[in-house]
Write a protein that holds these residues in place. Structure first.
Motif, short mmCIF file in Angstrom:
data_model
loop_
_atom_site.label_atom_id
_atom_site.label_comp_id
_atom_site.label_asym_id
_atom_site.label_seq_id
_atom_site.Cartn_x
_atom_site.Cartn_y
_atom_site.Cartn_z
N VAL A 155 0.82 -1.26 0.10
CA VAL A 155 0.01 0.01 -0.09
C VAL A 155 0.69 1.31 0.06
N LEU A 156 2.15 1.14 0.38
CA LEU A 156 2.99 2.20 0.43
C LEU A 156 3.65 2.50 -0.96
N GLN A 157 3.09 1.99 -1.75
CA GLN A 157 3.69 1.89 -3.40
C GLN A 157 2.76 2.65 -4.21
N ARG A 158 1.31 2.81 -3.79
CA ARG A 158 0.45 3.55 -4.59
C ARG A 158 0.47 5.15 -4.36
N GLU A 159 -0.60 5.78 -5.02
CA GLU A 159 -0.41 7.42 -4.94
C GLU A 159 -2.02 7.39 -4.32
N TYR A 160 -1.94 8.46 -3.42
CA TYR A 160 -3.26 8.83 -2.63
C TYR A 160 -3.52 10.45 -2.85
N ASP A 161 -4.79 10.80 -2.49
CA ASP A 161 -5.26 12.21 -2.41
C ASP A 161 -4.80 12.75 -1.16
N PHE A 162 -4.88 11.78 -0.18
CA PHE A 162 -4.59 12.14 1.26
C PHE A 162 -4.16 11.13 2.03
N ILE A 163 -3.14 11.52 2.97
CA ILE A 163 -2.82 10.33 4.03
C ILE A 163 -2.91 11.15 5.38
N THR A 164 -3.36 10.01 6.19
CA THR A 164 -3.60 10.54 7.81
C THR A 164 -2.32 9.77 8.48
#
Length: 211
Positions: free
Chosen positions: A117-126
């Motif tokens: 999951v740390l290889q993907r791109e996200y719109d937000f991270i908490t």
């Protein structure tokens, strides 16, 4: 001379000492940190975390997390994709965002250690009550910044250093798993380093937006 785990400079000096540990302060980014040899080992850390009793059906815990959830959710477009980093043994913030229509992934080195999951791109991270536990905050927060899409948000919840006098009486430093302590000045430095803008919607919340 000890190296700052956030910015890497050796320009650090004594800040405070109590009966258990020493605390150094970086003169460059203002991070306060515990020397590496005074940290807990992984098994000792896990023992502390296993005592946490947080769950999605706990209204008090949800109210606590709302200090980050409310201001961040107001800034997100519908369907924004998120990652809850350091979700802990009872992931709850991710459930709150999913209930609001945001697909979520979770990661925790002890309880949800799927690094894919740390290889993907996200719109937000908490990361709620996580930053203070990081042994290598410079590397780890830079990694999270790299995982954000353009314009994405990094939402951090951690109590902030306000003064030396307050620090000496602070309950937050009594937790042996808390090893780094951010001030507002530290977050301002971090935002500049990551090329992000920073807002402080609550005393223990920092929202950083990728340019």
């Amino acid at each position: 001379m000890l190296t700052c785990p956030l910015c890497g400079t050796t320009d650090t000096g004594h800040f405070h000492r109590d009966a258990r540990r020493d605390y150094r302060r970086c003169q460059h980014c203002a991070l306060v940190f515990v020397p590496p040899h005074q940290r807990l080992g992984p098994a000792q850390e896990r023992d502390v975390y296993d005592q946490h009793e947080n769950a999605p059906d706990d209204p008090g815990y949800r109210r606590f997390l709302s200090r980050l959830f409310d201001p961040l959710s107001q800034r997100l477009p519908p369907g924004a994709r998120g990652l809850d980093f350091g979700a802990g043994p009872g992931p709850t913030l991710s459930v709150m965002f999913e209930e609001a229509g945001h697909p979520m992934a979770i990661y925790d080195p002890f309880y949800s250690p799927d690094t894919s999951v740390l290889q993907r791109e996200y719109d937000f991270i908490t990361a709620t009550e996580v930053a203070e536990h990081l042994f290598e905050p410079g590397r780890e927060l830079s990694m999270l910044g790299d995982r954000l899409a353009s314009g994405g948000w990094l939402g951090l919840m951690t109590k902030r250093v306000t003064s030396h006098d307050a620090f000496t009486r602070w309950h937050y430093i009594l937790d042996p798993t808390h090893v780094v302590f951010f001030s507002e000045a530290t977050f301002i430095w971090l935002a500049g380093y990551l090329d992000m803008q920073v807002e402080f919607p609550a005393p223990d919340v920092a929202l950083l937006q990728k340019r």
